[in-house]
Design an enzyme around this catalytic site. Structure first.
Site, PDB file in Angstrom:
ATOM      1  N   SER A  45     -32.436  -2.706  84.026  1.00 28.06           N
ATOM      2  CA  SER A  45     -32.626  -1.518  83.678  1.00 28.06           C
ATOM      3  C   SER A  45     -31.158  -0.926  83.827  1.00 28.06           C
ATOM      4  O   SER A  45     -29.980  -1.148  82.967  1.00 28.06           O
ATOM      5  CB  SER A  45     -33.501  -0.398  84.403  1.00 28.06           C
ATOM      6  OG  SER A  45     -33.506   0.971  83.912  1.00 28.06           O
ATOM      7  N   ASP A 101     -29.834   3.739  78.594  1.00 31.24           N
ATOM      8  CA  ASP A 101     -29.493   2.988  79.582  1.00 31.24           C
ATOM      9  C   ASP A 101     -29.553   1.282  79.339  1.00 31.24           C
ATOM     10  O   ASP A 101     -30.009   1.030  78.164  1.00 31.24           O
ATOM     11  CB  ASP A 101     -30.157   3.021  81.023  1.00 31.24           C
ATOM     12  CG  ASP A 101     -31.689   2.807  80.654  1.00 31.24           C
ATOM     13  OD1 ASP A 101     -32.205   2.706  79.548  1.00 31.24           O
ATOM     14  OD2 ASP A 101     -32.505   2.444  81.753  1.00 31.24           O
ATOM     15  N   ASP A 146     -31.828  -1.071  79.393  1.00 28.01           N
ATOM     16  CA  ASP A 146     -33.072  -1.293  78.535  1.00 28.01           C
ATOM     17  C   ASP A 146     -33.599  -0.443  77.702  1.00 28.01           C
ATOM     18  O   ASP A 146     -34.608  -0.522  77.081  1.00 28.01           O
ATOM     19  CB  ASP A 146     -34.088  -2.082  79.709  1.00 28.01           C
ATOM     20  CG  ASP A 146     -34.780  -0.809  80.466  1.00 28.01           C
ATOM     21  OD1 ASP A 146     -34.114   0.115  80.590  1.00 28.01           O
ATOM     22  OD2 ASP A 146     -35.751  -0.954  81.019  1.00 28.01           O
ATOM     23  N   ASP A 204     -34.913   2.566  77.840  1.00 30.87           N
ATOM     24  CA  ASP A 204     -36.186   3.200  77.995  1.00 30.87           C
ATOM     25  C   ASP A 204     -36.068   4.420  78.705  1.00 30.87           C
ATOM     26  O   ASP A 204     -36.635   5.326  78.973  1.00 30.87           O
ATOM     27  CB  ASP A 204     -37.088   2.743  79.072  1.00 30.87           C
ATOM     28  CG  ASP A 204     -36.610   2.441  80.587  1.00 30.87           C
ATOM     29  OD1 ASP A 204     -35.473   2.658  80.841  1.00 30.87           O
ATOM     30  OD2 ASP A 204     -37.450   1.854  81.541  1.00 30.87           O
TER      31      ASP A 204
END
Length: 445
Positions: A102, A241, A243, A245
């Site tokens: 992440s 960010d 990833d 999400d």
């Protein structure tokens, strides 16, 4: 019981150190694969990743684990976490895996698991898989070993899903948007989707090299986005960010807009249009009291959960809500996705910008937040929050705040940090109690 591998958002750690080694990743593949081998059909797992250098290693190790227990593997390459969740469900896979840490630096990596319904696994499922990781998993006979293949159109499938969340009668023509993809998983799909909807794009954080994910770009380092919005006189800036999400927005004056303001905007618009399900919004204990008051004035309830988008989603599913999220920018829109999706959330914000015709700095300030301060204290071992001196200081600070504010102290589920947050009407009091508690934790740690 304490977990050995799984935290609040899957398994995460520094690459080539336990638990983020190729050996453990292979065992995770074997354990998760064996857990989801149900029925007589040919079983399939879908694996996506972000742009970290270690993604190649972890992807291959997981593939070895899954195929060794007889599960076929579909590889989609760099894709946002919500895309993996969406594709897992749409492709009828038995399991989805996202290889990502992440917002963490490139040296970290992680493994997130999704069930066939596209939702993150329950605590019970993770506990069962964790027990199997250190146990003995039966391997498939030679003729039943799984196959691996890569699909090339995964990005296009996700882009179409994202665009379908945007009102059909609207376009982004004439809107100048700075998009920051954090040199992460959305570096191709996010600019493409916005461009296809007509936006005039300025792109940053779209040149990943395996080592620069989240490095001075993205939702956790929005300084570059702020500067670029001001420099280019853009209408709005969007930061994802690593990833993709989570989402942070920068208005036309270069000021940051957090997830609480975005939830307020999206929820108010949904209520206006009769699209708000359950009569409320789900947020975590970290969301500002100003959000709660804003929603209450409009007859919208705020339901709080522990920190972590998985807990938000669980509460949304249990209560029939379709909007939830975190102050950090995880926005979950259940009508369109099963997990936080920064790009879909951004499109809802952009839609309101087009509909209202207002400047971003006016539209995105939905409420005045109460003074809130969050500080992190890093520790190397032990349980600082169990220290008697720390508990005493916390109790004293709670009495100081009384009914005039809130205190939230918790151990991070993804990093060795104690997070100390206070909120209240008196800014000086908030700062004082946070500093007192942080000092006590440092001494104990």
């Amino acid at each position: 019981m304490a977990r050995k591998y799984f935290g609040t958002d899957g398994i995460r750690g520094r690459t080539n150190q336990t638990p983020m080694t190729a050996e453990i990743a292979m065992k995770v593949g074997q354990a998760a694969g064996a857990y989801f081998l149900r029925g007589t059909h040919r079983h399939r797992v879908l694996i996506g990743k972000d742009t970290r250098l270690s993604g190649y290693m972890m992807e291959n190790a997981l593939t070895a684990g899954f195929t060794s227990v007889g599960m076929d593997v579909t590889l989609v390459g760099p894709m946002p976490t919500p895309a993996v969740a969406m594709l897992t469900r749409s492709m009828r896979a038995d399991l989805g895996v996202m290889v990502s840490a992440s917002h963490n630096p490139f040296a970290d990596n992680g493994i997130k698991l999704f069930g066939p319904d596209g939702y993150k696994l329950s605590d019970e499922a993770e506990a069962a898989i964790e027990a199997m990781i250190d146990g003995t998993v039966g391997l498939a006979p030679a003729e039943a070993i799984g196959r691996a293949r890569r699909i090339e159109d995964a990005q296009g499938r996700y882009i179409q899903t994202v665009k379908a969340s945007f009102p059909e009668h609207l376009r982004l023509d004439g809107l100048r948007v700075v998009i920051d993809c954090a040199n992460g998983a959305a570096y191709r799909v996010a600019p493409t989707a916005l461009w296809e909807l007509g936006a005039e794009l300025i792109q940053i954080g779209v040149d990943p090299n395996g080592l620069n994910i989240n490095e001075k770009v993205g939702s956790t380092a929005p300084g570059a986005l702020q500067a670029k919005v001001v420099e280019t006189r853009a209408d709005i800036g969007i930061a994802l960010d690593g990833d993709a999400d989570r989402l942070i927005v920068v208005d036309d004056r270069g000021e940051i807009v957090d997830g609480d303001q975005l939830m307020a905007l999206i929820a108010a618009a949904a209520a206006r249009d009769g699209r708000l399900a359950g009569g409320g919004v789900v947020a975590t204990i970290m969301s500002n009291l100003g959000l709660e008051r804003f929603l209450a004035e409009r007859g919208i309830a705020l339901h709080r959960t522990p920190v972590g988008d998985r807990y938000v989603v669980e509460a949304m599913r249990a209560g029939g809500y379709n909007i939830g999220g975190e102050q950090s920018g995880h926005i979950v829109l259940a009508d369109h996705a099963t997990t936080g999706d920064g790009l879909i959330a951004a499109l809802q914000v952009l839609a309101e910008l087009v509909i209202s015709g207002e400047r971003a700095h006016r539209l995105l300030r939905q409420f005045d937040p109460l003074p809130q301060l969050l500080k992190n204290v890093r520790f190397s071992g032990g349980q600082p929050l169990d220290d008697d001196a720390v508990r005493t200081v916390i109790a004293e600070c709670e009495r100081e705040l009384a009914d005039a504010g809130r205190l939230v102290i918790r151990k991070s589920g993804t990093e060795p940090l104690i997070r100390v947050m206070a909120e209240g009407e008196d800014r000086a009091l908030v700062a004082r109690v946070v500093d007192r508690i942080c000092d006590a934790v440092r001494r104990a740690a």
